[in-house]
Every structure is written in structure tokens, then in C-alpha cells.
Design a protein around this motif. Structure first.
Motif, PDB file in Angstrom:
ATOM      1  N   ALA A  19       0.759  -1.235   0.047  1.00 54.85           N
ATOM      2  CA  ALA A  19       0.063  -0.079   0.085  1.00 54.85           C
ATOM      3  C   ALA A  19       0.974   1.223  -0.009  1.00 54.85           C
ATOM      4  O   ALA A  19       0.591   2.300  -0.793  1.00 54.85           O
TER       5      ALA A  19
ATOM      6  N   LEU B   6       2.271   1.606  -3.375  1.00 54.51           N
ATOM      7  CA  LEU B   6       0.907   1.985  -4.219  1.00 54.51           C
ATOM      8  C   LEU B   6       0.758   3.585  -4.105  1.00 54.51           C
ATOM      9  O   LEU B   6       0.566   4.130  -5.452  1.00 54.51           O
ATOM     10  N   SER B   7       0.880   3.931  -3.013  1.00 49.90           N
ATOM     11  CA  SER B   7       0.768   5.433  -2.909  1.00 49.90           C
ATOM     12  C   SER B   7       1.783   6.142  -3.650  1.00 49.90           C
ATOM     13  O   SER B   7       1.555   7.311  -3.990  1.00 49.90           O
TER      14      SER B   7
ATOM     15  N   ILE C  82       3.558   5.437  -6.010  1.00 49.61           N
ATOM     16  CA  ILE C  82       3.391   5.072  -7.759  1.00 49.61           C
ATOM     17  C   ILE C  82       2.348   6.359  -8.069  1.00 49.61           C
ATOM     18  O   ILE C  82       2.467   7.138  -9.117  1.00 49.61           O
ATOM     19  N   ALA C  83       1.150   6.432  -7.285  1.00 51.00           N
ATOM     20  CA  ALA C  83      -0.017   7.282  -7.607  1.00 51.00           C
ATOM     21  C   ALA C  83       0.580   8.858  -7.553  1.00 51.00           C
ATOM     22  O   ALA C  83       0.282   9.802  -8.352  1.00 51.00           O
ATOM     23  N   SER C  84       1.573   8.933  -6.485  1.00 47.80           N
ATOM     24  CA  SER C  84       2.089  10.450  -6.496  1.00 47.80           C
ATOM     25  C   SER C  84       3.147  11.102  -7.392  1.00 47.80           C
ATOM     26  O   SER C  84       3.376  12.114  -7.686  1.00 47.80           O
TER      27      SER C  84
ATOM     28  N   ILE D  59       2.641  10.438 -10.810  1.00 46.35           N
ATOM     29  CA  ILE D  59       2.209  10.535 -12.147  1.00 46.35           C
ATOM     30  C   ILE D  59       1.799  11.809 -12.557  1.00 46.35           C
ATOM     31  O   ILE D  59       0.989  12.692 -11.527  1.00 46.35           O
TER      32      ILE D  59
ATOM     33  N   SER E  82      -0.445  14.326 -14.344  1.00 45.73           N
ATOM     34  CA  SER E  82      -1.544  14.239 -15.312  1.00 45.73           C
ATOM     35  C   SER E  82      -2.953  14.892 -14.471  1.00 45.73           C
ATOM     36  O   SER E  82      -2.855  14.594 -13.192  1.00 45.73           O
ATOM     37  N   LYS E  83      -3.340  15.755 -15.109  1.00 43.11           N
ATOM     38  CA  LYS E  83      -4.673  16.231 -14.556  1.00 43.11           C
ATOM     39  C   LYS E  83      -5.866  15.774 -15.581  1.00 43.11           C
ATOM     40  O   LYS E  83      -6.930  16.654 -15.239  1.00 43.11           O
TER      41      LYS E  83
ATOM     42  N   GLU F 118      -8.576  12.547 -16.413  1.00 41.73           N
ATOM     43  CA  GLU F 118      -8.911  11.560 -15.970  1.00 41.73           C
ATOM     44  C   GLU F 118      -8.649  10.331 -16.911  1.00 41.73           C
ATOM     45  O   GLU F 118      -8.239   9.267 -16.203  1.00 41.73           O
TER      46      GLU F 118
ATOM     47  N   ILE G 143      -4.912   9.550 -16.840  1.00 42.94           N
ATOM     48  CA  ILE G 143      -4.627   8.889 -15.815  1.00 42.94           C
ATOM     49  C   ILE G 143      -4.703   7.500 -15.608  1.00 42.94           C
ATOM     50  O   ILE G 143      -3.907   6.353 -15.329  1.00 42.94           O
ATOM     51  N   ARG G 144      -6.068   7.073 -15.977  1.00 36.18           N
ATOM     52  CA  ARG G 144      -6.369   5.578 -16.310  1.00 36.18           C
ATOM     53  C   ARG G 144      -5.393   4.920 -17.218  1.00 36.18           C
ATOM     54  O   ARG G 144      -5.003   3.748 -17.027  1.00 36.18           O
TER      55      ARG G 144
ATOM     56  N   ILE H 291      -1.865   4.342 -15.381  1.00 37.10           N
ATOM     57  CA  ILE H 291      -2.357   3.264 -14.443  1.00 37.10           C
ATOM     58  C   ILE H 291      -2.525   2.231 -15.207  1.00 37.10           C
ATOM     59  O   ILE H 291      -2.083   0.997 -14.528  1.00 37.10           O
TER      60      ILE H 291
ATOM     61  N   VAL I 166       0.183  -0.403 -15.055  1.00 30.69           N
ATOM     62  CA  VAL I 166       0.656  -1.180 -13.968  1.00 30.69           C
ATOM     63  C   VAL I 166       0.087  -2.716 -14.158  1.00 30.69           C
ATOM     64  O   VAL I 166      -1.248  -2.640 -13.768  1.00 30.69           O
TER      65      VAL I 166
ATOM     66  N   PRO J 188      -0.374  -5.205 -10.303  1.00 25.40           N
ATOM     67  CA  PRO J 188      -0.252  -4.463  -9.083  1.00 25.40           C
ATOM     68  C   PRO J 188       0.143  -5.269  -7.989  1.00 25.40           C
ATOM     69  O   PRO J 188       1.086  -4.903  -6.989  1.00 25.40           O
TER      70      PRO J 188
ATOM     71  N   PRO K   2      -3.984   4.446   1.026  1.00 27.80           N
ATOM     72  CA  PRO K   2      -4.637   3.109   0.331  1.00 27.80           C
ATOM     73  C   PRO K   2      -4.730   2.130   1.462  1.00 27.80           C
ATOM     74  O   PRO K   2      -5.351   1.414   1.543  1.00 27.80           O
TER      75      PRO K   2
ATOM     76  N   TYR L 110      -6.792  14.908  -7.113  1.00 30.43           N
ATOM     77  CA  TYR L 110      -5.985  13.923  -8.263  1.00 30.43           C
ATOM     78  C   TYR L 110      -5.163  13.135  -7.649  1.00 30.43           C
ATOM     79  O   TYR L 110      -5.324  11.799  -8.199  1.00 30.43           O
TER      80      TYR L 110
ATOM     81  N   LEU M 221      -7.666  10.249  -7.055  1.00 27.62           N
ATOM     82  CA  LEU M 221      -8.060   9.475  -8.151  1.00 27.62           C
ATOM     83  C   LEU M 221      -7.085   8.529  -8.579  1.00 27.62           C
ATOM     84  O   LEU M 221      -7.335   7.343  -9.114  1.00 27.62           O
ATOM     85  N   MET M 222      -5.944   8.865  -8.596  1.00 29.12           N
ATOM     86  CA  MET M 222      -4.784   7.935  -9.060  1.00 29.12           C
ATOM     87  C   MET M 222      -4.467   6.896  -8.140  1.00 29.12           C
ATOM     88  O   MET M 222      -4.566   5.713  -8.814  1.00 29.12           O
ATOM     89  N   ARG M 223      -4.652   7.255  -6.770  1.00 29.14           N
ATOM     90  CA  ARG M 223      -4.429   6.266  -5.906  1.00 29.14           C
ATOM     91  C   ARG M 223      -5.668   5.287  -5.983  1.00 29.14           C
ATOM     92  O   ARG M 223      -5.377   4.112  -5.884  1.00 29.14           O
TER      93      ARG M 223
ATOM     94  N   GLN N 165      -7.412  -7.865  -7.997  1.00 27.88           N
ATOM     95  CA  GLN N 165      -6.563  -9.035  -7.972  1.00 27.88           C
ATOM     96  C   GLN N 165      -6.633  -9.822  -6.746  1.00 27.88           C
ATOM     97  O   GLN N 165      -6.541 -10.952  -6.599  1.00 27.88           O
TER      98      GLN N 165
END
Ligand code: SF4
Ligand code: SF4
Ligand code: FES
Lengths: 319, 145
Positions: free
Chosen positions: A271, A274-275, A277-279, A281, A283-284, A286, A289-290, A293, A296, A299, B47, B78, B81-83, B93
Motif C-alpha cells: 500500500a 502503491l501510494s 506510484i500514484a504520487s 504520475i 496528469s490532470k 482522468e 490517468i487511467r 495506470i 501497471v 499491481p 491506500p 487528483y 483519483l490516481m491512488r 486481483q
């Protein structure tokens, strides 16, 4: 001073931890001077019965590598716990479940099917399958029972110390052994390594602002020698992994995969990563972003490469 | 008895909590299965909190933040959203159905959006049944022959 009595054991592991123990090289002579090895299946001839016959707490230190995924391993973990004053989880599998821990994405039956039935290269042999018990006139033949769920050592028995790594680096092993030989023991529960901060802390690659537009798999790009791998879009878990190895992998262009476990104070390494990775990226949008992601691909395997059984959720739901 | 799911909602202080509050003040009809936890910003949601909720017995988790562009800490949502996008992939999974994790933007005057999100996740999770965690400790004993 009486010599220390040392035991070493392997459970669900690959054998790499034994090699790592031998990697201490000629320091092993120092070890032998101070300690007698009373049990070590890979190298000496003591049997399970010999261990069983030892009085409780007669082993000073047991280095136990490997996770617990069958009844034999559980039995030995409990026996060695009873016979040892200090039980040490040695290596990623014993500490956090390790690579075998990814078995927690599956279960006993599906693993069995893959290994004994479904792979193309498996000979069917008239559907003869291993049994846990088989009676012949000479007596009963048994095999250990395979469990649905892989556990870490401390989920089965009480553990004093942890030596991280897959396998632990020589210097990490020696750090622990030296402390034992000198009787300078850290507080119970300590993860023994040279650094409690992250691998990034030991990494010489340059970090700037981490902002990525695309995530790459290792074979897709050749990183330069200087830039932080995460900033290049490679999923380097260095930020979420305890240091102590000297940041070996990123030095040779391999992203850290997390073998030294979570950094001090973090309960769920996956976790945490994961946090991270998300930080990173950038992009603004949606949709974008998808798309980023979506690259990955695995995950769980990326975030919990060595720590799924030790994670909050611990395993995939059983059907 | 019919299954009443336990759902944990993480609400940001500025928009979502106000929106939820408005739903209450306006006496909107809303399923009672949600227990809410207030955060300053949805971007502060680790998360691990979501995974911990499941570990502690939740059947579903709802995460609410301000509309994109309206986060009171500029771009906290944002991050959310990413997390959450990646977390949804991860929990899938692990066999946790996607419907058990829901992300919804709720502005301070959007009581309806909140009510709808609560009702949707409650119905989805009701249809799925409880999230059952296996009793791992018991396994070793029962699988013995
Ligand atoms: S993320 Fe990886 S490459 Fe970047 S500084 Fe950390 S360990 Fe080094
Ligand atoms: S860099 Fe990461 S994967 Fe490599 S040895 Fe160090 S902790 Fe393990
Ligand atoms: S304050 Fe509402 S999402 Fe950041």
C-alpha cells in the motif's frame, strides 16, 4: 565460555538463503570457533529425531529461512521454537512470505491443478497423483499437507529477530551474527539491517521532481546511469523498501523490487508503494490517468513482490 | 435475516462532509449502512486505510472528495483519483470485487450525489454478500489428516 549452539533450517524457500549464509566466507571460521552447529539440513547430518530429542531451549539461536506453507514446515517451526532460546526469521520468505507468498493469490487446488494436471508438459501417467497418506504392506507412507495459505514465520510462532533480504546481503547476515556472538542483542522484534530508512536513501541516482507520463516495463527502456529509475517510469520500489543492501539493484539498472521489506514503522509495504506510484504520475486528465495506470500490469506482484502474506489483506479471497 | 453490509465512508472535511451533512439536514432518505470517517482532504487517504477497513470487517469502502479542481488543497483529489484507480486494480486481483470500492466526488451542496453513492454501494454490496476473510489460523488444524 561455552560454545553457542546454533541451528539452521529451511522451509518454503529456494535455497538462496543457505548460499547467503555461506557468503559470509572465511568469517564462517570465526563463527565455528564460537558456535557449534547442531542442526543444518543442507550441510550436516542431524535428523529431525535428533532435534526432537534435544531438551527445550537447548539451542541458543536458530536461523529459520522460508515461509510456512505445509504441515511439515509448521511442525518444524513449532519444534524449533520450543528448542531455541532465540528464533530468527532469516530472509524475505520467513520475514514476510517472500516469493512463495505470492501463492496466496491462488489456493491449494489451483496450484495442484497447474503443477500436476494442466501444464502441457506434464505427463498424465494415468492420473497417478501424490497422496498425503499411502498404505503399503510395509507400513504407511506420508507426505506433508499443502496449505491454501502461505504464512510468515511469526504468524505461526513467536519470533525474536528478523534478517531481511532475498537473500540477505552478507553484511546484513554478519551484522546479526556479530551481535549474537558479542552478546549485544537489540530489543526483541528488531529487523536487523544497516539502515532503517528507505533504499532511496542509499541510492546514488539523482532525484528531481518525480513526474511521469508513462510507466515502462524493465525491458522497454534502457535507463541512463544517473536518473532515478522511478522518474524514468520504471517501478522501482526503493521508496517503500528498507535500506541496508546498499541500493544494489538500481546501481545496475534494475529497479528495486522490495526484498528488504517495508521501511520502519510501515505495516503494509504494498500500500505504501502503491501510494508512491500514484504520487509520481503527472496528469490532470482522468482518461490519461487511467491509461497511465493501466500500464501497471500486475499491481499485487509489483507492490507485494515479497510481502503478500504479511500484508493487511494477506491473501486473495478463497472461492 | 437479510444481510446488512458494513460500509466505511472516508469523507473530506470541506466538500464531502458538508454534502453528507446537508443530506442529513435535508432529511434525505439514505441507507444506514455507512459509517463515516472525516479526513481533512481525500488526498490524505492512505491506500492502507482502505485495506485496513476490509481487514477489520468492512464489506465495502466509499471514498468521497471535492469535485476535481475544487480540492481545498489544490490537487489532493487528483492524488486520490490516481491512488483509487490503482487500488481498485489491486483489490480486484485480491478477489475483492470492484463494486466494493467506490470513489465519488461530492460537493458541499451535492447532498443528492452523496445519497446516491451511499445507496448504490449499499445495494451493490448487498447483492455481492459479505466480504469474507478466511480464517487462516484455523486452516492448519483442519487441513491436517
Ligand atoms: S526510486 Fe529507485 S532509483 Fe530512484 S532513488 Fe529510489 S532506489 Fe534509487
Ligand atoms: S535494491 Fe531492493 S531488491 Fe535490490 S537488494 Fe536492495 S532491497 Fe533488495
Ligand atoms: S479538500 Fe476535498 S478532496 Fe481535498
Amino acid at each position: 565460555m561455552a560454545k553457542l549452539k546454533l541451528a539452521l533450517y529451511w522451509a518454503a524457500s529456494c535455497g538462496g538463503c543457505e548460499i547467503a549464509q555461506l557468503m559470509i566466507g572465511d568469517k564462517i571460521l570465526k563463527l565455528i570457533e564460537a558456535a557449534d552447529i547442531v542442526f543444518w539440513p543442507v550441510a550436516i547430518d542431524a535428523k529431525y529425531d535428533d532435534v526432537e530429542a534435544m531438551p527445550a531451549k537447548s539451542i541458543d539461536v536458530c536461523l529459520f529461512n522460508g515461509a510456512i506453507r505445509n504441515s511439515e514446515q509448521e511442525h518444524m517451526a513449532k519444534m524449533l521454537r520450543e528448542k531455541s532460546k532465540i528464533l530468527i526469521a532469516y530472509g524475505a520468505c520467513a520475514c514476510r512470505g517472500g516469493i512463495p507468498g505470492l501463492g496466496n493469490l491462488h489456493d491449494r487446488q489451483s496450484i495442484f491443478n497447474t503443477v500436476y494436471r494442466d501444464t502441457v508438459s506434464t505427463e498424465k501417467n494415468g492420473n497417478i497423483f501424490p497422496q498425503t497418506l499411502f498404505r503399503v504392506s510395509e507400513g504407511d507412507l506420508t507426505l506433508p499437507v499443502f496449505y491454501d495459505t502461505v504464512s510468515t514465520l511469526n504468524q505461526v510462532v513467536d519470533v525474536e529477530y528478523y534478517i531481511p533480504g532475498c537473500p540477505p546481503e552478507e553484511k546484513t547476515t554478519w551484522l546479526a551474527l556479530e551481535a549474537l556472538l558479542e552478546g549485544k542483542l537489540p530489543p526483541k522484534g528488531t529487523v536487523i539491517s544497516h539502515n532503517v530508512k528507505a533504499v532511496c536513501d542509499e541510492c546514488s541516482r539523482k532525484r528531481d521532481i518525480k513526474k511521469i507520463k508513462k510507466i515502462y516495463r524493465n525491458f522497454e527502456i534502457i535507463p541512463d546511469a544517473e536518473t532515478c529509475l522511478l522518474e524514468l517510469g520504471l517501478l522501482c520500489t526503493g521508496v517503500a523498501t528498507r535500506g541496508g543492501c546498499g541500493a544494489l539493484c538500481p546501481q545496475v539498472n534494475m529497479p528495486c523490487t522490495g526484498c528488504y521489506g517495508p521501511v520502519e514503522g510501515v505495516i503494509d509495504q504494498g500500500a505504501h508503494f502503491l501510494s508512491a506510484i500514484a504520487s509520481v504520475i503527472d496528469s490532470k486528465d482522468e482518461e490519461e490517468i487511467r491509461t497511465i495506470i493501466n500500464d501497471v500490469l500486475d499491481p499485487v506482484g509489483t507492490c507485494y513482490r515479497y510481502s503478500l502474506p504479511d500484508s493487511l489483506v494477506r491473501r486473495a479471497s478463497l472461492k | 435475516m437479510s444481510f446488512e453490509p458494513k460500509i466505511i465512508a472516508f469523507l473530506c472535511n470541506w466538500c464531502s462532509y458538508a454534502g453528507a451533512d446537508l443530506a442529513g439536514v435535508s432529511r434525505s432518505k439514505c441507507s444506514p449502512n455507512v459509517m463515516s470517517i472525516r479526513l481533512m482532504c481525500s488526498g490524505g487517504l492512505e491506500p492502507a486505510f482502505v485495506l485496513k477497513a476490509f481487514k477489520e470487517g468492512a464489506d465495502g469502502v466509499l471514498v468521497c472528495g471535492c469535485n476535481l479542481g475544487d480540492c481545498h488543497y489544490v490537487d489532493g483529489n487528483y492524488k486520490t483519483l490516481m491512488r483509487m484507480t490503482l487500488l481498485k486494480k489491486l483489490v480486484k486481483q485480491l478477489g475483492i470485487e470492484e463494486e466494493r470500492v467506490r470513489l465519488q466526488w461530492v460537493c458541499a451542496s451535492c447532498a443528492e450525489d452523496f445519497v446516491q453513492a451511499v445507496n448504490t454501494i449499499t445495494n451493490d454490496v448487498k447483492a455481492l454478500g459479505p466480504y469474507t476473510q478466511i480464517k487462516i489460523e484455523a486452516e492448519a488444524e483442519t487441513s491436517r489428516i
